[in-house]
Design an enzyme around this catalytic site. Structure first.
Site, PDB file in Angstrom:
ATOM      1  N   THR A  32     -14.309  -2.806  -1.702  1.00 44.89           N
ATOM      2  CA  THR A  32     -14.509  -1.314  -2.250  1.00 44.89           C
ATOM      3  C   THR A  32     -13.425  -1.051  -3.461  1.00 44.89           C
ATOM      4  O   THR A  32     -12.504  -1.751  -3.448  1.00 44.89           O
ATOM      5  CB  THR A  32     -13.878  -0.355  -1.001  1.00 44.89           C
ATOM      6  OG1 THR A  32     -12.519  -0.322  -1.233  1.00 44.89           O
ATOM      7  CG2 THR A  32     -14.565  -0.924   0.506  1.00 44.89           C
ATOM      8  N   ASP A  56     -13.241   6.117  -2.467  1.00 45.84           N
ATOM      9  CA  ASP A  56     -11.910   6.629  -2.421  1.00 45.84           C
ATOM     10  C   ASP A  56     -11.270   7.133  -0.971  1.00 45.84           C
ATOM     11  O   ASP A  56     -11.990   7.853  -0.583  1.00 45.84           O
ATOM     12  CB  ASP A  56     -12.136   8.133  -3.138  1.00 45.84           C
ATOM     13  CG  ASP A  56     -10.727   9.011  -3.422  1.00 45.84           C
ATOM     14  OD1 ASP A  56      -9.601   8.425  -2.883  1.00 45.84           O
ATOM     15  OD2 ASP A  56     -10.781   9.839  -4.264  1.00 45.84           O
ATOM     16  N   ASN A  83      -5.641  -2.653   1.337  1.00 43.81           N
ATOM     17  CA  ASN A  83      -5.099  -2.906   0.008  1.00 43.81           C
ATOM     18  C   ASN A  83      -4.744  -1.900  -0.781  1.00 43.81           C
ATOM     19  O   ASN A  83      -3.844  -1.762  -1.815  1.00 43.81           O
ATOM     20  CB  ASN A  83      -5.609  -4.099  -0.536  1.00 43.81           C
ATOM     21  CG  ASN A  83      -5.005  -4.658  -1.969  1.00 43.81           C
ATOM     22  OD1 ASN A  83      -3.867  -4.875  -1.919  1.00 43.81           O
ATOM     23  ND2 ASN A  83      -5.908  -4.431  -2.648  1.00 43.81           N
ATOM     24  N   SER A 134       1.580  -3.786   2.983  1.00 47.97           N
ATOM     25  CA  SER A 134       2.723  -2.763   2.812  1.00 47.97           C
ATOM     26  C   SER A 134       3.786  -3.135   1.802  1.00 47.97           C
ATOM     27  O   SER A 134       3.231  -3.553   0.641  1.00 47.97           O
ATOM     28  CB  SER A 134       3.772  -2.543   4.097  1.00 47.97           C
ATOM     29  OG  SER A 134       4.628  -1.867   4.096  1.00 47.97           O
ATOM     30  N   TYR A 148       7.279   6.100  -2.985  1.00 49.21           N
ATOM     31  CA  TYR A 148       6.708   4.656  -2.759  1.00 49.21           C
ATOM     32  C   TYR A 148       7.453   4.053  -1.518  1.00 49.21           C
ATOM     33  O   TYR A 148       6.715   3.683  -0.445  1.00 49.21           O
ATOM     34  CB  TYR A 148       6.819   3.792  -3.835  1.00 49.21           C
ATOM     35  CG  TYR A 148       6.075   2.387  -3.801  1.00 49.21           C
ATOM     36  CD1 TYR A 148       4.578   2.365  -3.733  1.00 49.21           C
ATOM     37  CD2 TYR A 148       6.703   1.118  -3.142  1.00 49.21           C
ATOM     38  CE1 TYR A 148       4.129   0.996  -3.410  1.00 49.21           C
ATOM     39  CE2 TYR A 148       6.222   0.119  -2.950  1.00 49.21           C
ATOM     40  CZ  TYR A 148       4.751  -0.044  -2.992  1.00 49.21           C
ATOM     41  OH  TYR A 148       4.023  -1.131  -2.890  1.00 49.21           O
ATOM     42  N   LYS A 152       5.522   3.351   2.295  1.00 51.04           N
ATOM     43  CA  LYS A 152       5.524   2.228   2.918  1.00 51.04           C
ATOM     44  C   LYS A 152       6.391   2.247   4.040  1.00 51.04           C
ATOM     45  O   LYS A 152       5.848   1.407   5.204  1.00 51.04           O
ATOM     46  CB  LYS A 152       6.171   0.990   2.124  1.00 51.04           C
ATOM     47  CG  LYS A 152       5.228   0.991   0.749  1.00 51.04           C
ATOM     48  CD  LYS A 152       3.717   0.438   1.207  1.00 51.04           C
ATOM     49  CE  LYS A 152       2.867   0.265  -0.006  1.00 51.04           C
ATOM     50  NZ  LYS A 152       1.292   0.145   0.143  1.00 51.04           N
ATOM     51  N   THR A 183       1.381  -7.878 -10.775  1.00 47.30           N
ATOM     52  CA  THR A 183      -0.137  -7.248 -10.630  1.00 47.30           C
ATOM     53  C   THR A 183       0.325  -5.974 -11.427  1.00 47.30           C
ATOM     54  O   THR A 183       1.094  -5.496 -12.156  1.00 47.30           O
ATOM     55  CB  THR A 183      -0.283  -6.939  -9.281  1.00 47.30           C
ATOM     56  OG1 THR A 183       0.488  -5.844  -8.638  1.00 47.30           O
ATOM     57  CG2 THR A 183      -0.246  -8.232  -8.680  1.00 47.30           C
TER      58      THR A 183
END
Length: 272
Positions: A32, A56, A83, A134, A148, A152, A183
Site C-alpha cells: 500500500t 491513507d 510500516n 515501532s 514521535y 511509538k 531512510t
C-alpha cells in the site's frame, strides 16, 4: 510455501526495501501507498506477485476495505507489516496542535486501524503474524522527537497488550524497534517544527551526538527481517541495529536504579 504479506507504507524506505526482498524470494506482497504510482517499479519487476493498493492509513474505513480486498485477492494474509509513519522533529513547546495530532493520527491511530482490520482475518485463519514497525524510541526517549517518541510508546503499549489478547488465536505479534537508519524518515518524509531560539542548544547537542556510524544501512536489515518473518517463535521486541540494544540497556539500568532509590518511599505509600 510462499507467504502472503501485507505491507503498509511500501512506497519508500523500509517498506519498499522489504517488499522487494520478499518478492525476490517468491513471496506475494500486497503493497500500500498513498500514491500507487510509487509502486509501479514493483509491479513492473514482479507482476502478479504484487497487489498494489492505494491507502491513507488515517482513513479507518479504507483500512478495513483494503484488508478485505487483499483477503479476497490472495485468499489469506499470513503477515502484516504495519510500516506507514513519519518523523516529527522539534521541541515539544514548538509543536502545533495540528502537527501533534497528525503525528499520532498516522503513527498510532493508522497502525491501530490496520491492526483492527487484520485481526479478524487472522483469527479466522487461526494463524498470522502482526509486525508493528515501532522504534527503539518506543522504549527510551530522545530530545527533539517528543511527539514521535510518544507515538511509538503508544504503539508499544498497544502491541504488548494485543500480543496477550490474540495469542490464543495462533497470532504472533512483533515490534520491530530500529535505531536510526538512513531512510527518508529523517529526510524528505520528516516534518519540522518552527524553531524557538531557546531550544537551539538542546538541538545542537542532539544533532552533534549523531555520527554517520550511528545510522544503520536500510538494506542491511533484510536478513534480520526475513529471519523474523520465518521464525516459528518470533520475539515480541526486536531491536534493529547496533545502537539500540546498548542504548536501551543503559536507560533501563538507570531507571531500575532510580526505582530502587525511591522504593522505600514508594512502598510506604501503599498504606499497609
Amino acid at each position: 510455501m510462499s507467504k502472503i504479506i501485507l505491507i503498509t507504507g511500501a512506497s519508500r524506505g523500509f517498506g519498499k526495501i522489504w517488499a522487494k526482498a520478499l518478492l525476490e524470494r517468491g513471496d506475494k506482497v500486497a503493497a500500500t501507498a498513498r500514491n500507487t504510482a510509487d509502486l509501479n517499479d514493483l509491479v513492473e519487476a514482479y507482476g502478479d506477485a504484487v497487489f498494489p493498493l492505494q491507502l491513507d492509513v488515517n482513513d479507518r474505513d479504507a483500512c478495513f476495505s483494503v484488508v478485505e480486498k487483499v483477503k479476497q485477492h490472495f485468499g489469506r494474509i499470513d503477515v502484516l507489516i504495519n510500516n506507514a509513519g513519519f518523523g516529527l522533529f522539534g521541541a515539544i513547546e514548538e509543536t502545533t496542535e495540528q502537527q501533534a495530532r497528525a503525528q499520532m493520527e498516522t503513527n498510532f491511530f493508522g497502525l491501530l486501524w490496520v491492526t483492527q482490520a487484520i485481526v479478524p482475518v487472522m483469527r479466522e485463519q487461526q494463524a498470522g503474524h502482526i509486525i508493528q514497525v515501532s522504534s527503539f524510541l518506543g522504549l527510551v526517549s530522545l530530545p527533539v522527537l517528543g511527539l514521535y517518541n510518544a507515538s511509538k510508546y503508544a504503539v508499544n503499549g498497544l502491541s504488548e497488550t494485543l500480543a496477550q489478547e490474540v495469542k490464543g488465536f495462533g497470532i504472533n505479534v512483533s515490534l520491530i524497534e530500529p535505531n536510526g537508519f538512513s531512510t527518508d524518515w529523517s529526510g524528505a518524509s520528516a516534518i519540522q517544527t518552527a524553531p524557538l531560539e531557546a531550544y537551539a542548544p538542546v538541538k545542537k547537542a542532539f544533532f552533534d551526538a549523531s555520527t554517520p556510524d550511528s545510522w544503520g544501512k536500510p538494506e542491511a536489515t533484510v536478513p534480520a527481517v526475513l529471519a523474523l518473518i520465518d521464525s516459528p517463535k518470533p520475539p515480541l521486541h526486536f531491536l534493529l541495529g547496533k545502537v539500540a540494544l546498548p542504548g536501551v540497556k543503559q536507560v533501563y539500568a538507570e531507571r531500575l536504579a532510580e526505582f530502587d532509590e525511591w522504593a522505600k518511599v514508594a512502598v510506604n505509600a501503599h498504606g499497609h
